[in-house]
Design an enzyme around this catalytic site. Structure first.
Site, PDB file in Angstrom:
ATOM      1  CE1 TYR A   1      -4.352   0.050  -0.261  1.00 49.21           C
ATOM      2  CE2 TYR A   1      -4.196  -1.820   1.228  1.00 49.21           C
ATOM      3  CZ  TYR A   1      -4.925  -1.052   0.323  1.00 49.21           C
ATOM      4  OH  TYR A   1      -6.200  -1.401   0.020  1.00 49.21           O
TER       5      TYR A   1
ATOM      6  CB  THR B   1      -4.204   3.689 -21.996  1.00 48.80           C
ATOM      7  OG1 THR B   1      -4.203   3.854 -23.406  1.00 48.80           O
ATOM      8  CG2 THR B   1      -5.595   3.882 -21.438  1.00 48.80           C
TER       9      THR B   1
ATOM     10  CE  LYS C   1      -6.288   2.005 -25.936  1.00 49.67           C
ATOM     11  NZ  LYS C   1      -6.542   2.587 -24.616  1.00 49.67           N
TER      12      LYS C   1
ATOM     13  CD  GLU D   1      -4.953   4.560   0.754  1.00 53.84           C
ATOM     14  OE1 GLU D   1      -5.204   5.449   1.580  1.00 53.84           O
ATOM     15  OE2 GLU D   1      -5.618   3.517   0.637  1.00 53.84           O
TER      16      GLU D   1
ATOM     17  CG  ASP E   1      -7.809   9.800 -24.066  1.00 53.77           C
ATOM     18  OD1 ASP E   1      -6.731   9.178 -24.202  1.00 53.77           O
ATOM     19  OD2 ASP E   1      -8.856   9.259 -23.665  1.00 53.77           O
TER      20      ASP E   1
ATOM     21  NE  ARG F   1      -5.018  -4.747 -20.269  1.00 54.58           N
ATOM     22  CZ  ARG F   1      -5.444  -4.371 -21.472  1.00 54.58           C
ATOM     23  NH1 ARG F   1      -6.398  -3.463 -21.596  1.00 54.58           N
ATOM     24  NH2 ARG F   1      -4.937  -4.893 -22.563  1.00 54.58           N
TER      25      ARG F   1
HETATM   26  N1  DSN Z   1     -11.179   0.020 -25.557  1.00 51.87           N
HETATM   27  C1  DSN Z   1     -10.094   0.828 -26.069  1.00 51.87           C
HETATM   28  C2  DSN Z   1      -9.918   0.660 -27.535  1.00 51.87           C
HETATM   29  O1  DSN Z   1      -9.982  -0.470 -27.973  1.00 51.87           O
HETATM   30  O2  DSN Z   1      -9.699   1.615 -28.255  1.00 51.87           O
HETATM   31  C3  DSN Z   1     -10.231   2.231 -25.686  1.00 51.87           C
HETATM   32  O3  DSN Z   1     -10.390   2.303 -24.318  1.00 51.87           O
END
Ligand code: DSN
Length: 436
Positions: A67, A239, A242, A69, A213, A248
């Site tokens: 933890y 994110t 990707k 925090e 984003d 993730r």
């Molecule tokens: N679900 C993702 C995508 O496939 O683009 C975006 O969050």
């Protein structure tokens, strides 16, 4: 009667030493089959990638026990010395990678990073603008079924019917009319270059905060294969799993100190409790990888490969939305083939090509059926495919789609078998986790 230390050790022997296959054969079998799936099929989902062994190792590390925090140097728990080390490294590397002044590396996911921006900057009911889901936006950019659309007042912009590009004049007109407090650029199924400076000019004109984003393209931005949202955007979210090829998770980046307290407070304690420190450690590893010259080449190769795939699909009779791609992804319009996205996704999966059905702009079919599929090159590029392999992949996809066009949902079994054989050859030549 008290327990002797040696008895404790014996009773805990399995706990400390059993591997997963022994401790939980059912889960071990599912993981092993998932590994085989990733090794044996070609991954074309634009939002997926194949993380390094080092990223996987950090994600599966003992930091899962901790933890932490709070933030480095200001924690609510003891024993955070090494948590501080990894989080500080993650922050510093993220700042260096994207050329910005501040980073929060704690968001657990893409949804939570965007929720944190809303919590920090908006009040319920406030108006904001984002790309319409039907034009390639994201659920968290104002979909009526998402908190962003339920608790706030979304006004969307879209792509033009003619060329399927974002119409910046329409974006400006909508912004003037609705005076949003926040404008979001970035999406999940838009294959063209984002004009961040044009968004900046519109945001300035109406007094809006500008959020990018960049989840889909952050690996390209990191590698210099797409323009950076900085310095144009006030806040940038992404994110990390990707095109950036990390674990993730999510991150928030910004330049102006005035956002530091609201954003950090929104992530913790506003939305999250203890950060996933094992994932924060893995993010730090991924950022280090992304700072290398090899990653720069990787990012450029993703785009080169996407262009090769799009060209091959077009040569083989399939229409690419907006006529091509500038990034890692593309939408294939199957309308002329009278094939639905749902049937194409299933048929391609039977042929060991993994992708997702996706609505195309102005789609008349439901999101469960759709008229298109979305394809991306980050994962294939990681396994070593170049333009020649992606041209072959384009041809294989077109063969499967033609089978579906001729025979309906069940497709052409002979074609699919033949494609599976060629996919197997490509996968064998470009192995994934070869020593796993
Ligand atoms: N679900 C993702 C995508 O496939 O683009 C975006 O969050």
């Amino acid at each position: 009667m008290s327990t002797k230390p040696s008895e404790v050790l014996n009773s805990m022997d399995a706990f400390w030493n059993d591997d997963l296959a022994t401790a939980d054969p059912e889960i071990a079998a599912a993981i092993s089959k998932e590994l085989a799936r990733q090794q044996d099929k070609i991954e074309l989902i634009a939002s997926e990638n194949i993380a390094s062994k080092a990223v996987l190792e950090a994600t599966g590390s003992v930091f899962t026990n901790k933890y932490a925090e709070g933030y480095p140097g200001k924690r609510y728990y003891g024993g955070c010395d090494y948590a501080d080390v990894v989080e500080t490294l993650a922050i510093e590397r993220a700042k260096e990678l994207f050329g910005c002044n501040f980073a929060n590396v704690q968001p657990n996911s893409g949804s939570q990073m965007n929720q944190a921006v809303f919590l920090a900057l908006l009040q319920p009911g406030d108006t904001f603008m984002g790309l319409d889901l039907n034009s390639g936006g994201h659920l968290t950019h104002g979909s009526p079924v998402n908190m962003s659309g339920k608790w706030f007042n979304p006004v969307s912009y879209g792509v033009r019917e003619g060329d399927e590009l974002i119409d910046m004049d329409a974006v400006a007109a909508t912004a003037r009319e609705h005076k949003p407090k926040l404008i979001i650029c970035g999406g999940t199924a838009y294959s063209r270059t984002w004009d961040f400076s044009a968004f900046r000019a519109i945001a300035d004109e109406v007094g809006a905060i500008l959020l990018c984003d960049m989840s889909h393209i952050s690996g390209l931005v990191a590698g210099g294969a797409h323009p950076s949202p900085f310095p144009h955007c006030d806040i940038v979210t992404s994110t990390t799993h990707k095109s950036l090829r990390g674990p993730r998770s999510g991150i928030i980046l910004w330049n102006d100190e005035k956002f530091t307290k609201p954003l950090n407070m929104a992530v913790f304690p506003g939305l999250q409790g203890g950060p996933l420190m094992h994932v924060v450690a893995a993010k730090a590893v991924a950022f280090r990888e992304a700072l290398t010259p090899e990653f720069k080449s990787y990012a450029h190769r993703i785009v080169e490969n996407a262009r090769a795939l799009a060209a091959s699909l077009e040569e083989n009779g399939l229409r690419i939305v907006s006529g091509g791609t500038d990034n890692h992804s593309m939408l294939v319009d199957l309308t002329a083939k009278n094939v639905t996205g749902k049937d194409a996704e299933k048929g391609l999966d039977r042929a060991w090509l993994t992708c997702n059905k996706n609505g195309i702009p102005f789609d008349t079919r439901s999101p469960f059926i759709t008229s298109g599929i979305r394809l991306g090159t980050p994962a294939g590029t990681t396994r070593g495919f170049g333009p020649a392999e992606f041209r072959t992949v384009g041809k294989l996809i077109a063969e499967v789609v033609d089978g579906l066009s001729k025979n309906g949902a069940e497709g052409d079994a002979q074609i699919e078998e033949s494609v599976r054989g060629r996919v197997a050859e490509l996968c064998a030549a470009f192995p994934v986790y070869p020593n796993a």
